[in-house]
Write a protein that holds these residues in place. Structure first.
Motif, PDB file in Angstrom:
ATOM      1  N   SER A   1       0.849  -1.184   0.000  1.00 14.13           N
ATOM      2  CA  SER A   1       0.000   0.000   0.000  1.00 14.13           C
ATOM      3  C   SER A   1       0.884   1.233   0.000  1.00 14.13           C
ATOM      4  CB  SER A   1      -0.921   0.009   1.227  1.00 14.13           C
ATOM      5  OG  SER A   1      -0.170   0.179   2.420  1.00 14.13           O
TER       6      SER A   1
ATOM      7  N   TYR B   1      -4.963  -2.632  -2.297  1.00 16.72           N
ATOM      8  CA  TYR B   1      -5.855  -1.549  -2.719  1.00 16.72           C
ATOM      9  C   TYR B   1      -6.669  -1.029  -1.546  1.00 16.72           C
ATOM     10  CZ  TYR B   1     -10.412   0.170  -4.286  1.00 16.72           C
ATOM     11  OH  TYR B   1     -11.575   0.874  -4.411  1.00 16.72           O
ATOM     12  N   GLU B   2      -7.267  -1.938  -0.777  1.00 17.28           N
ATOM     13  CA  GLU B   2      -8.129  -1.525   0.336  1.00 17.28           C
ATOM     14  C   GLU B   2      -7.350  -0.735   1.388  1.00 17.28           C
ATOM     15  OE1 GLU B   2      -9.701  -5.251   1.544  1.00 17.28           O
ATOM     16  OE2 GLU B   2     -11.037  -5.430  -0.196  1.00 17.28           O
TER      17      GLU B   2
ATOM     18  N   ASN C   1      -6.091  -7.166  -3.784  1.00 18.53           N
ATOM     19  CA  ASN C   1      -7.217  -6.387  -3.272  1.00 18.53           C
ATOM     20  C   ASN C   1      -6.896  -5.814  -1.898  1.00 18.53           C
ATOM     21  OD1 ASN C   1      -9.697  -6.634  -5.127  1.00 18.53           O
ATOM     22  ND2 ASN C   1      -8.950  -8.742  -5.015  1.00 18.53           N
TER      23      ASN C   1
ATOM     24  N   SER D   1      -4.615   1.025   0.855  1.00 10.46           N
ATOM     25  CA  SER D   1      -4.248   2.318   0.277  1.00 10.46           C
ATOM     26  C   SER D   1      -5.406   3.300   0.367  1.00 10.46           C
ATOM     27  CB  SER D   1      -3.814   2.139  -1.185  1.00 10.46           C
ATOM     28  OG  SER D   1      -2.626   1.372  -1.265  1.00 10.46           O
TER      29      SER D   1
ATOM     30  N   PHE E   1      -2.738  -2.605  -8.854  1.00 13.44           N
ATOM     31  CA  PHE E   1      -2.302  -3.185  -7.582  1.00 13.44           C
ATOM     32  C   PHE E   1      -2.013  -4.680  -7.740  1.00 13.44           C
ATOM     33  CE2 PHE E   1      -4.397   0.568  -5.809  1.00 13.44           C
ATOM     34  CZ  PHE E   1      -3.568   0.894  -4.741  1.00 13.44           C
TER      35      PHE E   1
ATOM     36  N   VAL F   1      -6.755  -4.768 -10.108  1.00 11.41           N
ATOM     37  CA  VAL F   1      -5.916  -5.674  -9.330  1.00 11.41           C
ATOM     38  C   VAL F   1      -5.384  -6.730 -10.293  1.00 11.41           C
ATOM     39  CG1 VAL F   1      -5.822  -7.298  -7.411  1.00 11.41           C
ATOM     40  CG2 VAL F   1      -7.231  -5.235  -7.229  1.00 11.41           C
TER      41      VAL F   1
ATOM     42  N   VAL G   1      -9.006   1.633 -10.433  1.00 10.69           N
ATOM     43  CA  VAL G   1      -8.082   0.599  -9.948  1.00 10.69           C
ATOM     44  C   VAL G   1      -8.310  -0.719 -10.666  1.00 10.69           C
ATOM     45  CG1 VAL G   1      -7.618  -0.900  -7.947  1.00 10.69           C
ATOM     46  CG2 VAL G   1      -7.644   1.590  -7.668  1.00 10.69           C
TER      47      VAL G   1
END
Length: 359
Positions: A125, A147-148, A144, A150, A141, A163, A161
């Motif tokens: 992140s 991403y979450e 997941n 970040s 990314f 993944v 985004v």
């Protein structure tokens, strides 16, 4: 559309590395996808253009940050990009895993230059440093979970985004048959009945090498026939601990030869890993994985049979308990080659990566 790939790591690359190897292969498999590649390349030509960052000037006044980044640190990349004969067309700029270069091109966009800005991030992140982040159009990314986290770290997070994960070459990283594995062990001087635990990384504290040393002091006396292979470090663990072979740094194309004789793979990372490529390589070669619950690792191994996750990786007792389980079940663990062919495969990664860029 014209596409420009920008990297502060030389491309193409033959060095030991993770994302550099797969991006080099993607470029080789799709030679016309990127029109220009700006990097500290070792083989410059009309498409591979040499650029490199300058060192950050310490204590430079914050109010001049934009000038410092655009006109000093990233100057070669920015100036060379502006001279490319592409600006009458739609342009996509892909920044590889470098937040300073990303900021430079985001600030360039804010000055009125028109292009799609994409960031390919290879950590877990990240935290954007300012309002320039809203100039970033897409972020790719690894997981997941990355991403979450970040999104949680940034008060405003506006990019689209994708993944895309990671990928390992199934034609090189695959499990041997039982007979082939036993023969390889004998070839390398091991007793065919021995069981081999592999650790692969550099010896930095965040990779948990010091923790691995302490773990070995606990498990080697307990399990007869356990052998250890350490890859990436030549630093001796202890003169008092037998059955350890240090291989040091070896090229990626030689890794399968050793990973394929392993039975267990310890991934002792103590920081938030983006993906853990060596873990995927070891798994595809048939090793049973014992891994730290760090960063994106739980997502990477979520569908991997037999994988053991250590939820509190700083606690030695949890590693010891996980290895106890793996050792007790050693005769019942048989890697499924067909399943492992599809596990984090390079072919699937390439499809996802290209789709994320063209969509």
């Amino acid at each position: 559309m014209k596409r420009v790939l920008i990297s502060n790591t030389p491309l193409p690359s033959t060095r030991i590395g993770s994302w550099t190897n797969r991006i080099t292969r993607l470029i080789e498999n799709n030679p016309n996808f990127f029109d220009f590649i700006l990097s500290p390349t070792e083989i410059p030509n009309d498409s591979f253009i040499f650029c490199e960052k300058k060192k950050w000037i310490p204590f430079f006044p914050a109010r001049f940050r934009s000038w410092h980044i655009l006109s000093h640190v990233s100057r070669q990349f920015v100036n060379r990009f502006l001279t490319l004969d592409i600006h009458r067309e739609k342009v996509q700029v892909l920044i590889m895993d470098d937040l300073i270069l990303l900021e430079a091109f985001a600030r360039l966009k804010s000055k009125g230059f028109d292009f799609e800005l994409v960031f390919s991030f290879h950590g877990h992140s990240f935290l954007f440093g300012g309002g320039w982040s809203q100039q970033v159009d897409k972020v790719l990314f690894l997981t997941n979970l990355g991403y979450e986290e970040s999104v949680e770290r940034n008060e405003v997070f506006t990019p689209i985004v994708s993944v895309v994960g990671n990928g390992v070459d199934s034609s090189r990283f695959f499990p041997l048959s039982q007979n082939e594995k036993l023969a390889r062990k004998v070839e390398l001087g091991y007793n065919p009945e021995s069981r081999i635990l592999i650790w692969l990384s550099n010896p930095r504290p965040k990779k948990g090498f010091h923790l691995f040393k302490e773990l070995l002091k606990r498990i080697i006396p307990k399990f007869q026939g356990l052998e250890i292979i350490v890859i990436g470090s030549e630093s001796p663990i202890s003169e008092d601990i037998p059955n350890i072979r240090y291989l040091g740094k070896i090229p990626n194309n030689e890794l399968p030869y050793f990973l394929q004789i392993g039975d267990f793979y310890a991934f002792t990372s103590l920081w938030k890993e983006g993906f853990g490529l060596s873990l995927a390589e070891a798994a595809k070669c048939g090793n049973r994985i014992i891994a730290a619950n760090s960063g994106g690792i739980p997502e990477v191994i979520s569908n991997l049979p037999g994988a053991l996750l250590v939820h509190h990786p700083n606690i030695l007792e949890e590693w010891e308990a996980a290895f106890d389980i793996a050792w007790k079940e050693r005769d019942d663990f048989f890697p499924n080659k067909n399943l492992l062919d599809g596990f984090q495969s390079l072919e699937n990664w390439e499809k996802r990566y290209l789709k994320a860029l063209v969509s």
